[in-house]
Scaffold this motif. Structure first.
Motif, PDB file in Angstrom:
ATOM      1  N   ASP A  62       0.801  -1.218   0.000  1.00 23.93           N
ATOM      2  CA  ASP A  62       0.000   0.000   0.000  1.00 23.93           C
ATOM      3  C   ASP A  62       0.840   1.278   0.000  1.00 23.93           C
ATOM      4  OD1 ASP A  62      -2.486  -1.232  -0.143  1.00 23.93           O
ATOM      5  OD2 ASP A  62      -2.623  -1.480   2.028  1.00 23.93           O
ATOM      6  N   ARG A  63       2.127   1.169  -0.339  1.00 20.28           N
ATOM      7  CA  ARG A  63       2.941   2.384  -0.448  1.00 20.28           C
ATOM      8  C   ARG A  63       2.596   3.107  -1.748  1.00 20.28           C
ATOM      9  NH1 ARG A  63       5.756  -2.042  -1.986  1.00 20.28           N
ATOM     10  NH2 ARG A  63       7.450  -1.934  -3.519  1.00 20.28           N
ATOM     11  N   TRP A  64       2.806   4.408  -1.742  1.00 25.75           N
ATOM     12  CA  TRP A  64       2.467   5.232  -2.897  1.00 25.75           C
ATOM     13  C   TRP A  64       3.379   4.922  -4.082  1.00 25.75           C
ATOM     14  CZ3 TRP A  64      -2.061   6.965  -2.067  1.00 25.75           C
ATOM     15  CH2 TRP A  64      -2.454   7.461  -0.820  1.00 25.75           C
ATOM     16  N   MET A  65       2.803   4.913  -5.260  1.00 22.59           N
ATOM     17  CA  MET A  65       3.605   4.753  -6.470  1.00 22.59           C
ATOM     18  C   MET A  65       4.545   5.935  -6.651  1.00 22.59           C
ATOM     19  SD  MET A  65       3.284   2.028  -8.405  1.00 22.59           S
ATOM     20  CE  MET A  65       3.812   2.648  -9.999  1.00 22.59           C
ATOM     21  N   TRP A  66       4.058   7.131  -6.307  1.00 21.08           N
ATOM     22  CA  TRP A  66       4.875   8.345  -6.427  1.00 21.08           C
ATOM     23  C   TRP A  66       4.873   9.048  -5.070  1.00 21.08           C
ATOM     24  CZ3 TRP A  66       1.687   6.601 -10.359  1.00 21.08           C
ATOM     25  CH2 TRP A  66       2.367   6.226 -11.532  1.00 21.08           C
ATOM     26  N   PRO A  67       5.750   8.596  -4.166  1.00 14.18           N
ATOM     27  CA  PRO A  67       5.761   9.169  -2.820  1.00 14.18           C
ATOM     28  C   PRO A  67       6.289  10.599  -2.810  1.00 14.18           C
ATOM     29  CG  PRO A  67       7.543   7.564  -3.091  1.00 14.18           C
ATOM     30  CD  PRO A  67       6.711   7.497  -4.334  1.00 14.18           C
ATOM     31  N   GLY A  68       5.566  11.452  -2.070  1.00 10.06           N
ATOM     32  CA  GLY A  68       5.972  12.852  -1.949  1.00 10.06           C
ATOM     33  C   GLY A  68       6.453  13.171  -0.547  1.00 10.06           C
ATOM     34  N   GLN A  69       6.180  14.367  -0.122  1.00 13.11           N
ATOM     35  CA  GLN A  69       6.656  14.823   1.182  1.00 13.11           C
ATOM     36  C   GLN A  69       5.691  14.414   2.300  1.00 13.11           C
ATOM     37  OE1 GLN A  69       7.056  19.048   0.559  1.00 13.11           O
ATOM     38  NE2 GLN A  69       9.128  18.844  -0.260  1.00 13.11           N
ATOM     39  N   ASN A  70       6.252  14.206   3.480  1.00  7.63           N
ATOM     40  CA  ASN A  70       5.474  13.930   4.689  1.00  7.63           C
ATOM     41  C   ASN A  70       4.553  12.718   4.561  1.00  7.63           C
ATOM     42  OD1 ASN A  70       6.590  16.313   5.872  1.00  7.63           O
ATOM     43  ND2 ASN A  70       5.037  17.531   4.802  1.00  7.63           N
ATOM     44  N   GLY A  71       5.016  11.729   3.820  1.00  9.61           N
ATOM     45  CA  GLY A  71       4.227  10.514   3.673  1.00  9.61           C
ATOM     46  C   GLY A  71       3.051  10.626   2.735  1.00  9.61           C
ATOM     47  N   ASN A  72       2.953  11.735   2.033  1.00 10.02           N
ATOM     48  CA  ASN A  72       1.853  11.943   1.078  1.00 10.02           C
ATOM     49  C   ASN A  72       2.288  11.573  -0.332  1.00 10.02           C
ATOM     50  OD1 ASN A  72      -0.078  13.110   2.913  1.00 10.02           O
ATOM     51  ND2 ASN A  72       1.194  14.961   2.918  1.00 10.02           N
ATOM     52  N   PRO A  73       1.325  11.303  -1.198  1.00 10.94           N
ATOM     53  CA  PRO A  73       1.675  11.108  -2.619  1.00 10.94           C
ATOM     54  C   PRO A  73       1.914  12.462  -3.289  1.00 10.94           C
ATOM     55  CG  PRO A  73      -0.695  10.943  -2.341  1.00 10.94           C
ATOM     56  CD  PRO A  73      -0.116  11.100  -0.946  1.00 10.94           C
ATOM     57  N   TRP A  74       2.389  12.425  -4.511  1.00  7.43           N
ATOM     58  CA  TRP A  74       2.479  13.648  -5.294  1.00  7.43           C
ATOM     59  C   TRP A  74       1.097  14.298  -5.385  1.00  7.43           C
ATOM     60  CZ3 TRP A  74       5.677  12.062 -10.279  1.00  7.43           C
ATOM     61  CH2 TRP A  74       7.005  11.809  -9.896  1.00  7.43           C
ATOM     62  N   HIS A  75       1.066  15.584  -5.689  1.00  2.00           N
ATOM     63  CA  HIS A  75      -0.192  16.306  -5.867  1.00  2.00           C
ATOM     64  C   HIS A  75      -0.053  17.221  -7.084  1.00  2.00           C
ATOM     65  CE1 HIS A  75       1.895  19.706  -4.059  1.00  2.00           C
ATOM     66  NE2 HIS A  75       2.233  18.900  -3.052  1.00  2.00           N
ATOM     67  N   GLN A  76      -1.091  18.025  -7.332  1.00  2.00           N
ATOM     68  CA  GLN A  76      -1.129  18.835  -8.548  1.00  2.00           C
ATOM     69  C   GLN A  76       0.081  19.756  -8.699  1.00  2.00           C
ATOM     70  OE1 GLN A  76      -3.674  18.174  -6.531  1.00  2.00           O
ATOM     71  NE2 GLN A  76      -5.661  18.390  -7.556  1.00  2.00           N
ATOM     72  N   ASN A  77       0.494  20.387  -7.610  1.00  2.00           N
ATOM     73  CA  ASN A  77       1.627  21.308  -7.713  1.00  2.00           C
ATOM     74  C   ASN A  77       2.912  20.579  -8.078  1.00  2.00           C
ATOM     75  OD1 ASN A  77      -0.264  23.122  -6.857  1.00  2.00           O
ATOM     76  ND2 ASN A  77       0.809  23.749  -4.998  1.00  2.00           N
ATOM     77  N   THR A  78       3.134  19.437  -7.445  1.00  2.10           N
ATOM     78  CA  THR A  78       4.337  18.654  -7.721  1.00  2.10           C
ATOM     79  C   THR A  78       4.356  18.177  -9.166  1.00  2.10           C
ATOM     80  OG1 THR A  78       4.263  17.864  -5.429  1.00  2.10           O
ATOM     81  CG2 THR A  78       5.707  16.680  -6.952  1.00  2.10           C
ATOM     82  N   VAL A  79       3.251  17.563  -9.578  1.00  4.88           N
ATOM     83  CA  VAL A  79       3.171  17.033 -10.944  1.00  4.88           C
ATOM     84  C   VAL A  79       3.248  18.165 -11.958  1.00  4.88           C
ATOM     85  CG1 VAL A  79       1.718  15.797 -12.592  1.00  4.88           C
ATOM     86  CG2 VAL A  79       1.870  14.991 -10.227  1.00  4.88           C
ATOM     87  N   GLY A  80       2.566  19.279 -11.660  1.00  2.50           N
ATOM     88  CA  GLY A  80       2.603  20.424 -12.573  1.00  2.50           C
ATOM     89  C   GLY A  80       4.015  20.944 -12.781  1.00  2.50           C
ATOM     90  N   TYR A  81       4.783  20.980 -11.719  1.00  6.67           N
ATOM     91  CA  TYR A  81       6.178  21.426 -11.811  1.00  6.67           C
ATOM     92  C   TYR A  81       6.989  20.482 -12.699  1.00  6.67           C
ATOM     93  CZ  TYR A  81      10.980  22.429 -10.367  1.00  6.67           C
ATOM     94  OH  TYR A  81      12.317  22.716 -10.350  1.00  6.67           O
ATOM     95  N   TYR A  82       6.859  19.181 -12.427  1.00 10.41           N
ATOM     96  CA  TYR A  82       7.612  18.197 -13.211  1.00 10.41           C
ATOM     97  C   TYR A  82       7.187  18.222 -14.678  1.00 10.41           C
ATOM     98  CZ  TYR A  82       8.942  16.281  -8.641  1.00 10.41           C
ATOM     99  OH  TYR A  82       9.425  16.109  -7.365  1.00 10.41           O
TER     100      TYR A  82
END
Length: 199
Positions: free
Chosen positions: A92-112
């Motif tokens: 159940d770990r995220w495919m695209w792990p982000g900060q603080n145990g969260n998955p990526w979100h719109q801002n992260t993906v938008g930047y990339y």
């Protein structure tokens, strides 16, 4: 924010382009949501960036939980991504792990995506990958309901309103049917000219 290595973003782009997922749906995938043997992705949630910068997990838009059937080539890309970039053995770990145990979100993906777009020298929006997926299904002969379910649209009318121009019209179908029967007849007769029908 550091630029993500291209190899890490490749699987995300592939999932959107060849699985038709919305940005938030792809970002919210867990490793367990991909059945690598059956070649399926279960879309169960989406990531939303709420007021105050909080990351929220919500059901997909319009209650569009669904199973997306994916080609073998798409299975290989996220499988390699997990092997290289998603450490651990929790399914159940995220495919695209982000900060603080969260998955990526719109801002992260938008930047990339902006960085990737600049490097590639193209002006496409990430959502255009979803349209690419839909147009491929239609070109392959999928009906409206099949495309609706794959995309998670709320109704077939939404799908038609968006993509009706891509389905062949009556003249296209008539021409295709005539070409098919003509080809079969010519192969059977071994000639390049249609036989005289006495007309």
């Amino acid at each position: 924010m550091a630029c993500v290595p291209a190899d890490q973003f490749e699987a995300f782009v592939a999932t959107c382009a060849f699985g038709g997922l919305r940005l938030g749906e792809a970002a919210a995938l867990k490793v367990s949501d991909i059945d690598f043997m059956r070649q399926e992705i279960d879309v169960q949630r989406q990531v939303q960036r709420a007021d105050g910068g909080q990351v929220e997990l919500r059901p997909p838009k319009y209650g569009s939980e669904r199973t997306v059937h994916i080609p073998r080539q798409l299975v290989e890309t996220p499988a390699e991504h997990v092997r290289l970039f998603v450490p651990g053995d929790d399914p159940d770990r995220w495919m695209w792990p982000g900060q603080n145990g969260n998955p990526w979100h719109q801002n992260t993906v938008g930047y990339y995506w902006r960085k990737t777009r600049e490097m590639a020298g193209v002006g496409y929006h990430l959502h255009d990958l979803r349209h690419f997926y839909a147009s491929g299904l239609i070109a392959a002969g999928c009906d409206v309901v099949t495309v609706q379910r794959a995309l998670g649209h709320s109704s077939a009318s939404v799908t038609l309103n968006t993509y009706s121009h891509l389905w062949p019209d009556a003249s296209d179908r008539t021409r295709k049917a005539a070409e098919s029967s003509t080809s079969k007849l010519l192969r059977a007769s071994g000639t390049k000219q249609a036989p005289d029908q006495g007309l």
